[in-house]
Design a protein around this motif. Structure first.
Motif, PDB file in Angstrom:
ATOM      1  N   TYR A 147     -39.665  34.033 -17.859  1.00 40.78           N
ATOM      2  CA  TYR A 147     -39.217  35.260 -18.531  1.00 40.78           C
ATOM      3  C   TYR A 147     -39.327  35.090 -20.057  1.00 40.78           C
ATOM      4  N   ASN A 176     -27.042  38.973 -26.228  1.00 44.33           N
ATOM      5  CA  ASN A 176     -26.555  39.507 -24.943  1.00 44.33           C
ATOM      6  C   ASN A 176     -26.134  40.965 -25.060  1.00 44.33           C
ATOM      7  N   HIS A 195     -25.693  40.030 -14.735  1.00 46.90           N
ATOM      8  CA  HIS A 195     -25.126  39.921 -16.079  1.00 46.90           C
ATOM      9  C   HIS A 195     -23.598  39.843 -16.043  1.00 46.90           C
ATOM     10  N   LEU A 196     -23.084  39.029 -16.963  1.00 48.59           N
ATOM     11  CA  LEU A 196     -21.662  38.686 -16.901  1.00 48.59           C
ATOM     12  C   LEU A 196     -20.721  39.898 -16.967  1.00 48.59           C
ATOM     13  N   ALA A 212     -17.744  34.140 -10.641  1.00 47.90           N
ATOM     14  CA  ALA A 212     -17.966  32.703 -10.791  1.00 47.90           C
ATOM     15  C   ALA A 212     -18.111  32.364 -12.269  1.00 47.90           C
ATOM     16  N   PHE A 214     -19.961  29.815 -14.422  1.00 45.67           N
ATOM     17  CA  PHE A 214     -21.036  28.831 -14.263  1.00 45.67           C
ATOM     18  C   PHE A 214     -20.889  27.693 -15.274  1.00 45.67           C
ATOM     19  N   CYS A 225     -19.811  28.557 -21.473  1.00 50.33           N
ATOM     20  CA  CYS A 225     -20.925  28.891 -22.381  1.00 50.33           C
ATOM     21  C   CYS A 225     -20.541  29.950 -23.407  1.00 50.33           C
ATOM     22  N   ARG A 227     -21.873  32.949 -25.858  1.00 48.98           N
ATOM     23  CA  ARG A 227     -22.956  33.911 -26.047  1.00 48.98           C
ATOM     24  C   ARG A 227     -22.553  34.915 -27.118  1.00 48.98           C
ATOM     25  N   ARG A 288     -25.288  26.899 -14.297  1.00 49.27           N
ATOM     26  CA  ARG A 288     -26.501  27.594 -13.855  1.00 49.27           C
ATOM     27  C   ARG A 288     -27.683  26.925 -14.557  1.00 49.27           C
ATOM     28  N   ASP A 291     -29.150  27.287 -18.592  1.00 51.44           N
ATOM     29  CA  ASP A 291     -28.235  27.960 -19.520  1.00 51.44           C
ATOM     30  C   ASP A 291     -27.954  27.072 -20.734  1.00 51.44           C
TER      31      ASP A 291
HETATM   32  N1  UFG Z   1     -22.178  33.737 -16.254  1.00 45.16           N
HETATM   33  C1  UFG Z   1     -21.172  33.265 -15.454  1.00 45.16           C
HETATM   34  N2  UFG Z   1     -21.011  33.838 -14.238  1.00 45.16           N
HETATM   35  C2  UFG Z   1     -21.798  34.838 -13.772  1.00 45.16           C
HETATM   36  C3  UFG Z   1     -22.848  35.328 -14.623  1.00 45.16           C
HETATM   37  C4  UFG Z   1     -23.004  34.738 -15.857  1.00 45.16           C
HETATM   38  O1  UFG Z   1     -20.428  32.343 -15.807  1.00 45.16           O
HETATM   39  O2  UFG Z   1     -21.612  35.299 -12.643  1.00 45.16           O
HETATM   40  C5  UFG Z   1     -22.347  33.140 -17.590  1.00 45.16           C
HETATM   41  C6  UFG Z   1     -23.714  32.549 -17.816  1.00 45.16           C
HETATM   42  O3  UFG Z   1     -23.751  31.227 -17.388  1.00 45.16           O
HETATM   43  C7  UFG Z   1     -23.839  32.702 -19.324  1.00 45.16           C
HETATM   44  C8  UFG Z   1     -23.031  33.958 -19.654  1.00 45.16           C
HETATM   45  O4  UFG Z   1     -22.185  34.159 -18.525  1.00 45.16           O
HETATM   46  O5  UFG Z   1     -23.263  31.640 -19.970  1.00 45.16           O
HETATM   47  C9  UFG Z   1     -23.901  35.191 -19.845  1.00 45.16           C
HETATM   48  O6  UFG Z   1     -24.767  35.288 -18.738  1.00 45.16           O
HETATM   49  P1  UFG Z   1     -25.713  36.547 -18.503  1.00 45.16           P
HETATM   50  O7  UFG Z   1     -26.470  36.282 -17.236  1.00 45.16           O
HETATM   51  O8  UFG Z   1     -24.935  37.798 -18.617  1.00 45.16           O
HETATM   52  O9  UFG Z   1     -26.683  36.501 -19.746  1.00 45.16           O
HETATM   53  P2  UFG Z   1     -27.643  35.323 -20.245  1.00 45.16           P
HETATM   54  O10 UFG Z   1     -26.985  34.728 -21.448  1.00 45.16           O
HETATM   55  O11 UFG Z   1     -28.053  34.393 -19.190  1.00 45.16           O
HETATM   56  O12 UFG Z   1     -28.931  36.175 -20.537  1.00 45.16           O
HETATM   57  C10 UFG Z   1     -29.170  36.836 -21.716  1.00 45.16           C
HETATM   58  C11 UFG Z   1     -30.082  38.024 -21.425  1.00 45.16           C
HETATM   59  C12 UFG Z   1     -31.391  37.551 -20.890  1.00 45.16           C
HETATM   60  C13 UFG Z   1     -31.989  36.540 -21.838  1.00 45.16           C
HETATM   61  C14 UFG Z   1     -31.014  35.419 -22.103  1.00 45.16           C
HETATM   62  C15 UFG Z   1     -31.540  34.489 -23.153  1.00 45.16           C
HETATM   63  O13 UFG Z   1     -29.448  38.879 -20.492  1.00 45.16           O
HETATM   64  O14 UFG Z   1     -32.265  38.665 -20.777  1.00 45.16           O
HETATM   65  O15 UFG Z   1     -29.794  35.945 -22.583  1.00 45.16           O
HETATM   66  O16 UFG Z   1     -31.119  33.197 -22.904  1.00 45.16           O
HETATM   67  F1  UFG Z   1     -33.079  35.978 -21.308  1.00 45.16           F
END
Ligand code: UFG
Length: 334
Positions: A147, A176, A195-196, A212, A214, A225, A227, A288, A291
């Motif tokens: 991605y 985010n 998404h969180l 959850a 992660f 984490c 963000r 996850r 991350d």
């Molecule tokens: N998280 C949890 N539990 C969940 C879902 C997410 O603890 O059920 C955590 C993740 O580990 C992360 C944070 O919440 O630390 C945010 O997770 P998201 O999946 O909401 O978002 P991401 O940070 O993984 O993703 C975002 C954008 C992506 C982009 C990425 C860049 O949504 O499009 O940042 O690293 F690729």
């Protein structure tokens, strides 16, 4: 003189629909080109005659050419990409095909139609595992999943297209995206949801028992984490500014979009508990894969060059607006 016309590919999606609303409110004529129909929450805007929908695929060059001939847009904003990091690892072909091949189809159609201003939806994922935060645009890029690589490759393609064909572009690297329009008419939902913020809100909605967490052993203030959550209305405003800058002759460039402040997963859940007025059950889960511990933007460049300032910049506003929209969806389903 009438305002410019903007084609928004992927304009029926979460971020796209907020951009479309912001553009129509500024009286631009907007053409939403998407596989999906214009969301119900935007239909009221259609009455003004400034919003048009074309339901077609980016892979369909004939449909693209016809849309460009019919509306003769002055600029394009492309949000028509797949966004799930985990899926991109399992099925990279799907991501390269849509985010790159279909994106090239769009660029070539735009050039053939004489459109030379392009705003691209990029991502913090281009940075991979950052060396330091806050991250500025000159931080090394080293995406760690397909991605992120699609976003990284496409930014390079855009530089080459400027050098060779004079297509000027602004790539916006979102951190985010979260929250929803204050009207409660449009908001965030993905299928499946990864998404969180929406996952957290699904607990008080009764759609899941718990959320959850992660990883609780990251080197951050509470082990979860960090963000940089940025309100979707602020993102939309940055797109309007980017398209206006290009129409005014700005050169090809790239900008981070974030609040410059990091929040942990536990802080997001605590803010959601405050907004919904009750406990949200959590479950400690393993990290996850892929991350980074912390992703926080420096958006100084967007502030200086685009005059952009995030206005809805607290977790509370982000979650309140998201909750308002989710509750309204629940009412519709009931
Ligand atoms: N998280 C949890 N539990 C969940 C879902 C997410 O603890 O059920 C955590 C993740 O580990 C992360 C944070 O919440 O630390 C945010 O997770 P998201 O999946 O909401 O978002 P991401 O940070 O993984 O993703 C975002 C954008 C992506 C982009 C990425 C860049 O949504 O499009 O940042 O690293 F690729």
């Amino acid at each position: 003189m009438s305002k410019p016309r903007i084609i928004v590919t992927g304009g029926a999606g979460y971020i796209g629909s907020h951009i479309v609303k912001a553009l129509v409110e500024k009286e631009y004529c907007v053409i939403v080109y998407d596989r999906k129909p214009i969301p119900g929450g935007l239909r009221a805007l259609q009455a003004g005659g400034l919003l048009h929908g074309i339901q077609a695929d980016l892979a369909d060059r004939a449909a693209l050419d016809a849309a460009l001939r019919k509306f003769e847009p002055n600029a394009a904003i492309n949000l028509a990409g797949y966004i799930a990091v985990g899926e991109s690892v399992r099925d990279p072909g799907k991501y390269y095909d849509n985010n790159i091949a279909n994106g090239l189809n769009l660029l070539d159609a735009l050039l053939a139609g004489g459109v030379k201003c392009f705003v691209f939806s990029s991502s913090a994922a281009v940075y991979g595992m950052p060396r330091e935060v806050p991250i500025a645009e000159d931080h090394p890029t080293a995406p760690i999943n397909p991605y992120g690589r699609t976003k990284w490759f496409f930014e390079h393609i855009l530089r080459d297209y400027d050098a060779a064909y004079g297509l000027r572009s602004i790539s916006l690297r979102y951190f985010n995206a979260a929250g929803a329009d204050h009207s409660g008419e449009i908001g965030e939902a993905h299928d499946p949801e990864t998404h969180l913020v929406p996952l957290v809100l699904q607990v008080p909605m009764g759609l899941r028992d718990s959320v959850a967490i992660f990883g609780s052993d990251y080197p951050t203030r509470d082990g979860t984490c960090v963000r940089d959550y940025i309100h979707v209305t602020d993102l939309a405003d940055a797109h309007v500014r980017a398209v206006e800058a290009l129409l005014d002759g700005s050169p090809t460039d790239v900008f981070n979009l974030g609040n410059g402040e990091g929040c942990t997963v536990r802080e997001v859940i605590a803010a959601a508990e405050e907004v919904v007025g009750g406990n949200i059950k959590t479950l400690d889960a393993p990290r996850r894969p892929g991350d980074p511990a912390a992703l926080v933007a420096s958006s100084e460049k967007a502030m200086q060059k685009l005059g952009w300032r995030p206005k809805h910049n607290t977790l509370k506003i982000i979650i309140q607006t998201a909750w308002q929209w989710h509750k309204r969806q629940m009412g519709k389903d009931a």
